[in-house]
Design a protein around this motif. Structure first.
Motif, short mmCIF file in Angstrom:
data_model
loop_
_atom_site.label_atom_id
_atom_site.label_comp_id
_atom_site.label_asym_id
_atom_site.label_seq_id
_atom_site.Cartn_x
_atom_site.Cartn_y
_atom_site.Cartn_z
N SER A 1 37.17 41.93 55.85
CA SER A 1 36.21 40.94 55.87
C SER A 1 35.80 40.37 54.65
O SER A 1 35.00 39.11 55.05
CB SER A 1 35.86 40.57 57.21
N GLY A 2 34.81 40.98 54.23
CA GLY A 2 34.72 41.20 53.37
C GLY A 2 35.11 39.81 52.47
O GLY A 2 35.90 40.04 51.83
N TRP A 3 34.06 38.75 51.82
CA TRP A 3 34.43 37.53 50.12
C TRP A 3 33.55 37.94 49.31
O TRP A 3 34.33 36.81 48.32
CB TRP A 3 33.85 36.58 51.19
N TYR A 4 32.87 38.79 49.12
CA TYR A 4 32.21 38.75 47.53
C TYR A 4 32.72 40.32 46.72
O TYR A 4 33.58 41.28 47.10
CB TYR A 4 30.79 39.34 47.76
N ASP A 5 34.31 39.53 46.12
CA ASP A 5 35.19 40.66 45.88
C ASP A 5 34.95 41.93 45.01
O ASP A 5 35.54 42.74 44.81
CB ASP A 5 36.46 39.21 44.92
N TYR A 6 34.49 41.45 44.69
CA TYR A 6 33.30 42.38 43.05
C TYR A 6 33.54 44.15 44.30
O TYR A 6 33.27 45.01 44.03
CB TYR A 6 32.37 41.76 42.49
N GLU B 1 29.98 32.36 51.68
CA GLU B 1 31.17 32.94 51.47
C GLU B 1 31.88 31.60 51.28
O GLU B 1 32.87 31.82 50.20
CB GLU B 1 31.66 33.09 53.11
N ARG B 2 30.85 30.49 51.23
CA ARG B 2 32.30 29.07 50.65
C ARG B 2 31.81 29.25 49.16
O ARG B 2 32.85 27.72 48.71
CB ARG B 2 31.85 28.18 51.28
N PRO C 1 33.72 36.15 34.67
CA PRO C 1 34.19 36.06 35.94
C PRO C 1 34.74 34.90 37.06
O PRO C 1 34.15 34.30 37.21
CB PRO C 1 33.05 37.55 37.00
N VAL C 2 35.52 35.07 37.99
CA VAL C 2 36.29 34.58 38.61
C VAL C 2 37.09 35.67 40.03
O VAL C 2 36.88 36.48 40.32
CB VAL C 2 37.45 33.67 38.03
N PRO C 3 36.64 34.81 40.90
CA PRO C 3 37.18 35.48 42.23
C PRO C 3 38.16 35.73 42.12
O PRO C 3 39.07 35.39 41.34
CB PRO C 3 36.89 34.35 43.45
N GLY D 1 35.86 41.16 38.28
CA GLY D 1 35.23 42.23 37.24
C GLY D 1 35.18 41.92 34.97
O GLY D 1 35.59 41.08 35.23
N ASP D 2 35.17 42.83 35.05
CA ASP D 2 35.24 43.03 33.54
C ASP D 2 36.94 42.25 33.42
O ASP D 2 37.93 42.93 33.66
CB ASP D 2 35.89 43.90 32.74
#
Length: 690
Positions: free
Chosen positions: A291-296, A427-428, A534-536, A650-651
């Motif tokens: 459920s986490g939205w901070y992908d990294y 999250e948005r 970096p992109v989501p 990420g990188d």
């Protein structure tokens, strides 16, 4: 010296943009400047001007003479001088002597009250902060400029919204502009231009406007100590026999977007515990599996802490603060550059923050800057060759408005920009705000360009930095470019030394077909890589924008997870930047790129665009213009689709390697684009042509 019979009239009327051809080109003209007192050229030098008006400028001239600059401003050269009058100098000296804040250096080091009490060091700082090594006219400053002074530090110009007066660094009003002289131009000002000698965290704690809680959090998280770097000289020496300007040091800096105590209070945050609770509410579950939205953070199984280990970078309070900070400095006027975009579009910039692998978006709309403004169906349209209808673009989140130029705080190593609401990587942001085509100018990829005031610099300013010399490298003869030394950019690796010569081509008018006018140009048998922004998480098209020239080279792109060559894999086929699309009169598509004149097609180029994409190309965007025509209509403006694949937050490093032997071969970089799948492959709408 020329005689007084040689005269040059300086034209009034900035409000109507009616300026003489001798004045530098005008990019845009939006607000009026009060030009009630302009000067007619009389053959004086800057020093003559000051000396001949001794009753007005004797104090400032005394300061110049203490460091020998009265002689320099009597000689040949090209300078801009901001000259404060005697009353302004006296007021400033009193403020230094009576300063109640600086307890460590009583009276700021002055020995007595008055001019004679100034130290040589103070005279040097005051004088050089009022001088530029190039000629800058009011018409340029009226659009907002960040200019490097002879002291090596920036000043900023703007228009006062109330009076229409031209301001220099908020507090100094230009009372007489464009006094054009033998060796430059002089602008009279009503206050000494003040400068900070404090680092950014100290300057924030020193502000009366109320950053107590933000300052507490900076100290508690240890970030106050992290923001203390100013400069480094640790990069390779460059063989500069070609005589281009090469920076001798790399300045570092920071930008903070900050809530004042009043903004915190409006959200019920009055203590550090309140702020910690707010940070917990935003970031406490951002990395939860599934459920986490901070992908990294989620992808790397990072444990987010809600405890009191505040110096832990993954503590929620530290995360909250890091998203407010950029590790490069940007003045307010430069946050979203106004260059050559068409009037109907909204200009944006994307910046990477100190919260790992996160971006924030800044929008310029109606002369207001907002962070993370979210508009539905961004980058999509329900029309052809136009932006979408208003019905398909409702504003889902208005964004966080910045106070403006007058709220900006300038420290010795950066800027503080106050906001009118709370900022967080919530999250948005990854799921909405950044779910659009992300276009980034070449200079935004490298924070050092902004920290060193190179982004948007003019060719005249580069020449002044280079002691009046111009460089030559192959076909580029007598040019005023910046030669970027190896290791100058933290996020660039050069693999073959001097065989890769990297330049920044400064430009400030419509002479080149470039997004935001400028470009990077690499010459030689180049082999280098740079880190992508970096992109989501998502599937994206990665594109590069460039203009074709017969002198360009051919290159192979590689993509890797680091700058280590062992991680790099070739993507796409080699790209030949020498291919100039044929502009066939009978509208036959160019055989290599598929380009043809879209304006003459019944469908406005929709089918042609699809054919170009099949060949790996796109036209330039409608967003910006070249010689009053959109880049989309210029056959040499192309976008190359490098890859279409999944990217994780990420990188990623993009390697660019020449595949032909040519010491003068060129690689051109104007901008990059990350376009998400829901934009380029949308089932309901089309990607807009802008």
């Amino acid at each position: 010296m020329k005689t007084n019979s040689i005269k040059k009239f300086i034209v009034k009327g900035l409000a109507g943009c009616a300026v003489a051809a001798a004045i530098a080109p005008l990019a845009s003209c939006k607000e009026e400047i009060d030009e009630s007192n302009l000067y007619t050229f009389t053959g004086e030098t800057i020093e003559d001007y000051l000396k001949n008006r001794d009753e007005q400028f004797s104090s400032f001239n005394y300061i110049l003479s203490r460091i020998g600059y009265d002689k320099i401003l009597s000689a040949y050269g090209t300078y801009t001088c901001f000259a404060p009058g005697n009353e302004a100098v006296a007021e400033y000296i009193d403020s230094l002597y009576d300063d109640p804040v600086n307890k460590e250096l009583p009276h700021n080091g002055m020995t007595t009250r008055g001019l004679e009490g100034l130290t040589d060091s103070l005279c040097n700082d005051i004088a050089l902060f009022h001088l530029l090594a190039t000629k800058v006219m009011g018409v340029n400053m009226g659009n907002g400029m960040t200019i490097k002074t002879l002291l090596g530090r920036d000043i900023n110009t703007s228009i006062d919204s109330q009076s229409g007066a031209l301001l220099v660094s908020r507090s100094s009003k230009v009372t007489s502009m464009d006094n054009e002289l033998e060796n430059g131009v002089l602008h009279e000002i009503d206050h000494v231009i003040t400068r900070s000698n404090m680092l950014i965290a100290g300057e924030m704690g020193n502000q009366e406007s109320g950053y107590d809680l933000f300052t507490q959090a900076l100290k508690l998280t240890g970030l106050a100590d992290s923001l203390s770097n100013i400069s480094t000289t640790d990069f390779d020496k460059v063989d500069n026999h070609k005589n281009f300007y090469v920076p001798k040091k790399c300045e570092l800096g920071y930008t903070i977007f900050a809530e004042t105590d009043d903004v915190f209070a409006a959200h019920g945050i009055h203590t550090i515990d309140d702020l910690k609770a707010y940070a917990d509410s935003v970031y406490g579950h951002c990395a939860d599996p599934g459920s986490g939205w901070y992908d990294y953070a989620r992808n790397n199984h990072i444990q987010v802490s809600t405890g009191n280990d505040y110096k832990n970078p993954w503590n929620t309070l530290s995360m909250f603060m890091r998203y407010h900070i950029l590790d490069y400095k940007i003045a307010y006027n430069d946050l979203v550059r106004k260059c050559n975009e068409v009037s109907k579009v909204t200009a944006v910039e994307y910046y990477e923050t100190m919260l790992p692998y996160t971006l924030l978006k800044i929008t310029r709309n109606s002369n207001k800057f907002r962070i993370n403004r979210w508009v539905a169906n961004s980058s999509l349209t329900d029309m052809v060759a136009e932006l979408g209808t208003a019905a398909m673009h409702p504003v889902l989140y208005d964004g966080i408005e910045l106070v403006g130029f007058k709220g900006q705080v300038a420290a010795i190593n950066g800027y503080i920009h106050p906001m009118l609401d709370m900022l967080a990587y919530e999250e948005r942001v990854p799921k909405g705000v950044l779910n659009e085509r992300i276009r980034m100018d070449d200079t935004v990829l490298f924070g050092e360009m902004m920290s060193n005031s190179f982004r948007g610099i003019t060719t005249a300013q580069v020449k002044a930095l280079n002691g009046g010399k111009s460089g030559s490298d192959g076909r580029h003869s007598g040019c005023d470019y910046i030669r970027i030394p190896p290791r100058f950019f933290k996020y660039m690796s050069i693999y073959n030394g001097d065989d890769t010569r990297f330049y920044y081509f400064a430009h400030t008018d419509d002479g080149w077909s470039n997004y935001q006018w400028d470009e990077f140009n690499c010459m030689g048998n180049y082999d280098f890589a740079f880190r992508l922004p970096p992109v989501p998480d998502g599937t994206y098209e990665l594109r590069i924008g460039y203009t074709t020239e017969t002198v360009r080279g051919m290159l192979q792109f590689y993509l890797g997870s680091s700058s280590d060559l062992s991680t790099m894999k070739a993507i796409d086929i080699p790209v030949d930047m020498r291919i100039i699309p044929a502009n066939n009169a009978d509208l036959t598509p160019d055989v290599y790129t598929g380009w043809c004149n879209w304006n003459r097609l019944d469908d406005r180029g929709v089918e042609s665009d699809a054919n170009m994409r099949n060949l790996g190309y796109m036209r330039g965007p409608l967003f910006y213009t070249f010689q009053s025509n959109p880049a989309r209509s210029h056959p040499q403006d192309l976008r190359r689709i490098i890859t279409k694949q999944e990217f994780k937050q990420g990188d990623y490093w993009l390697r660019c390697k020449s595949v032909i032997e040519n010491p003068q071969g060129e690689f051109h970089l104007d901008y990059i684009e990350f376009c998400p799948e829901n934009v380029y492959n949308n089932t309901r709408y089309a990607e807009d042509m802008y």
